[in-house]
Design an enzyme around this catalytic site. Structure first.
Site, PDB file in Angstrom:
ATOM      1  N   LYS A   1      -1.701   5.796   5.630  1.00  0.00           N
ATOM      2  CA  LYS A   1      -2.585   6.502   6.566  1.00  0.00           C
ATOM      3  C   LYS A   1      -4.028   6.557   6.038  1.00  0.00           C
ATOM      4  CE  LYS A   1      -1.949  11.197   7.488  1.00  0.00           C
ATOM      5  NZ  LYS A   1      -3.208  11.918   7.683  1.00  0.00           N
TER       6      LYS A   1
ATOM      7  N   ARG B   1      -9.591  24.250  10.922  1.00  0.00           N
ATOM      8  CA  ARG B   1      -9.771  23.745   9.551  1.00  0.00           C
ATOM      9  C   ARG B   1     -11.237  23.729   9.108  1.00  0.00           C
ATOM     10  NH1 ARG B   1      -6.037  18.667   8.649  1.00  0.00           N
ATOM     11  NH2 ARG B   1      -6.653  19.129   6.493  1.00  0.00           N
TER      12      ARG B   1
ATOM     13  N   SER C   1     -11.894  16.836  -2.753  1.00  0.00           N
ATOM     14  CA  SER C   1     -11.467  16.290  -1.464  1.00  0.00           C
ATOM     15  C   SER C   1     -11.896  14.832  -1.319  1.00  0.00           C
ATOM     16  CB  SER C   1     -12.053  17.117  -0.312  1.00  0.00           C
ATOM     17  OG  SER C   1     -11.907  16.405   0.898  1.00  0.00           O
TER      18      SER C   1
ATOM     19  N   ASP D   1      -0.361  15.967  -0.855  1.00  0.00           N
ATOM     20  CA  ASP D   1       0.443  15.722   0.349  1.00  0.00           C
ATOM     21  C   ASP D   1       1.945  15.689   0.069  1.00  0.00           C
ATOM     22  OD1 ASP D   1      -1.829  15.645   1.879  1.00  0.00           O
ATOM     23  OD2 ASP D   1      -1.988  13.460   1.887  1.00  0.00           O
TER      24      ASP D   1
HETATM   25  C1  S3P Z   1      -6.761  12.343   2.464  1.00  0.00           C
HETATM   26  C2  S3P Z   1      -7.052  13.250   1.495  1.00  0.00           C
HETATM   27  C3  S3P Z   1      -6.368  14.534   1.360  1.00  0.00           C
HETATM   28  C4  S3P Z   1      -5.017  14.508   2.058  1.00  0.00           C
HETATM   29  C5  S3P Z   1      -5.096  13.946   3.436  1.00  0.00           C
HETATM   30  C6  S3P Z   1      -5.657  12.542   3.418  1.00  0.00           C
HETATM   31  C7  S3P Z   1      -7.572  11.126   2.544  1.00  0.00           C
HETATM   32  O1  S3P Z   1      -7.144  15.545   1.927  1.00  0.00           O
HETATM   33  O2  S3P Z   1      -4.461  15.799   2.103  1.00  0.00           O
HETATM   34  O3  S3P Z   1      -3.811  13.908   4.013  1.00  0.00           O
HETATM   35  O4  S3P Z   1      -7.172  10.154   3.211  1.00  0.00           O
HETATM   36  O5  S3P Z   1      -8.631  11.105   1.920  1.00  0.00           O
HETATM   37  P1  S3P Z   1      -8.398  16.172   1.117  1.00  0.00           P
HETATM   38  O6  S3P Z   1      -9.236  15.051   0.703  1.00  0.00           O
HETATM   39  O7  S3P Z   1      -9.089  17.057   2.098  1.00  0.00           O
HETATM   40  O8  S3P Z   1      -7.778  16.942  -0.003  1.00  0.00           O
END
Ligand code: S3P
Length: 436
Positions: free
Chosen positions: A25, A127, A170, A322
């Site tokens: 994803k 969010r 993040s 995750d």
């Molecule tokens: C993601 C980063 C994570 C994760 C999300 C997908 C990404 O979130 O929880 O499902 O693709 O960069 P955060 O970067 O907000 O922690």
């Protein structure tokens, strides 16, 4: 209108088979966005089948990017890149349930000379977005929000570069700012105190951008010069490791399990789960390791074993963010239990995942200690089937399908349709590899 559906999961005896996972994803979102602002055509095989990545594609189309699905079976997407200048959307961009779409795409629309409205569903509307609003505003964009939450009204401009130390770990924010940095003048520098997934950096390089990376303490700094042109690529997205987590944790529940997972993402910033499960007693061997467009990919052979406990804290909590729901869901069946700390971010995911895991484990009869930043779940517990609530959160629905495999009696998962956010075929595949 979404219709709620329930799924009944019966206890299992074992897990056996081979699972080919839909494309990751995180990588799919980034490839779709970068393909849109690249020059030329990109061909992306095994694009994620999840509704979130479909939201990204729909938003790109609203911004003037043409794409088509050329092979439904292998989910092949062909994107006609427009270069960095997109067209103003005629309606708000609907990001659905996808925080990744809203946060990362905001970095691209902030560099456009028009106003974009970005909306989301009820969960996304709760969010926090100030984590992208603040730095993008410092780069020159004008952003309106509902007290830091969606909808966002982003009026873009010729962005200024930024030197920014992220206050929240993040990867979505990091990618957002690197994408904005690509569209800005001069050099942008992003620092993260804790290492997060690096798919944004890896994808930018795959599309031809140059960026510099170095470690700074326990974290990283990334620099990107604005004005670089991207070029379309042909790529195959590796299997989603966070979706594989449900099968890996299910395999860990049974000493006799035998599971094969070909073509799985093995990026080191994502693969911490494999180390943790091996330390807990699962046998995992990796073959056919290769690198595709900078992403490591491998095939896994998995055999059940012991199921000891684990402690997840500090940098591990960000690396496993995750996967924590499913690790917590199998925790009562471990010998020594599982403790999760430093994972406050879980409270602002698609649901409050700390509260959701605690509530559902308790419904199944487990003893759970809930903390502001995590959970403590003793091992050696016996659980019973129950009615589980997904809280509209895909990872909660799938995590409790796994917990149900070793419970006494049947478990009803309410809101099971939410699995389609990342993995529409989950329950179908799950039933194929479970032995009863
Ligand atoms: C993601 C980063 C994570 C994760 C999300 C997908 C990404 O979130 O929880 O499902 O693709 O960069 P955060 O970067 O907000 O922690």
């Amino acid at each position: 209108m979404k219709t709620e559906s329930s799924v009944v999961v019966r206890p299992a005896r074992n897990l056996r088979g081979s699972v080919r996972l839909p494309g990751d994803k995180s990588i799919s979102h980034r490839y779709a966005m970068l393909a849109g602002i690249a020059e030329g055509t990109s061909r992306i095989e095994n694009y994620s089948t999840g509704a979130d990545c479909a939201s990204t594609l729909r938003c790109m189309r609203s911004l003037g990017v043409a794409w088509e699905r050329t092979d439904a079976a292998d989910n092949v997407i062909e994107v006609q890149g427009r270069g960095p200048t997109l067209t103003a959307p005629s309606a708000p961009l609907d990001c659905g349930n996808s925080g990744s779409t809203m946060r990362m795409l905001s970095g691209i629309v902030a560099g456009q000379k028009f106003t974009t409205e970005m909306i989301g569903d009820e969960s996304l509307s709760r969010r926090p977005m100030e984590r992208v609003i603040k730095p993008l505003t410092a780069m020159g964009a004008t952003i309106g929000s509902r007290e830091g939450k969606p909808p966002l009204h982003i009026t873009g401009c010729a962005l200024k570069a930024i030197d920014y130390k992220m206050p929240v770990a993040s990867a979505q924010v990091k990618s957002c700012l690197l994408f904005a940095g690509l569209l800005a003048e001069a050099e942008t520098r992003i620092e993260e105190a804790v290492r997060t997934r690096d798919h944004g950096e890896v994808a930018l390089r795959a599309f031809g951008a140059k960026l510099e990376r170095k470690s700074v303490g326990a974290g990283n700094e990334v620099r990107i010069r604005g004005g670089q042109q991207l070029h379309g690529i042909e790529a195959r997205v590796p299997g989603d490791l966070s979706s594989a987590a449900f099968f890996l944790c299910a395999a860990a529940l049974f000493p006799e399990s035998q599971l094969a997972i070909p073509h799985l993402l093995m990026n080191p910033t994502r693969a911490r789960l494999l180390d943790v499960l091996m330390q807990m007693g699962l046998h995992i061997s990796v073959t056919q390791l290769e690198e595709i467009h900078g992403e490591m990919v491998g095939s896994l052979q998995v055999e059940g074993g012991a199921l000891k406990g684990a402690t997840i804290a500090g940098a591990d909590s960000a690396a496993l963010i995750d996967e924590i729901p499913v690790l917590a869901a199998i925790a009562p069946y471990t010998e020594k239990g599982v403790e999760v700390r430093d994972a406050r971010e879980l409270r602002v995911k698609e649901s409050d995942r700390i509260a959701a895991v605690a509530a559902n484990l308790r419904r199944m009869g487990a003893e759970v200690e809930e903390h502001e930043d995590g959970l403590k779940i003793p091992g050696g517990q016996k659980l019973h089937g129950a009615e589980i609530e997904s809280f509209g959160d895909h990872r909660i629905a799938m995590a409790f399908a796994v917990a149900a495999l070793r419970a006494d009696g049947e478990t009803l998962i309410r809101g099971a349709e939410s699995a389609a956010i990342s993995y529409p075929a989950f329950f179908h595949t799950f039933e194929q590899i479970v032995e009863r």
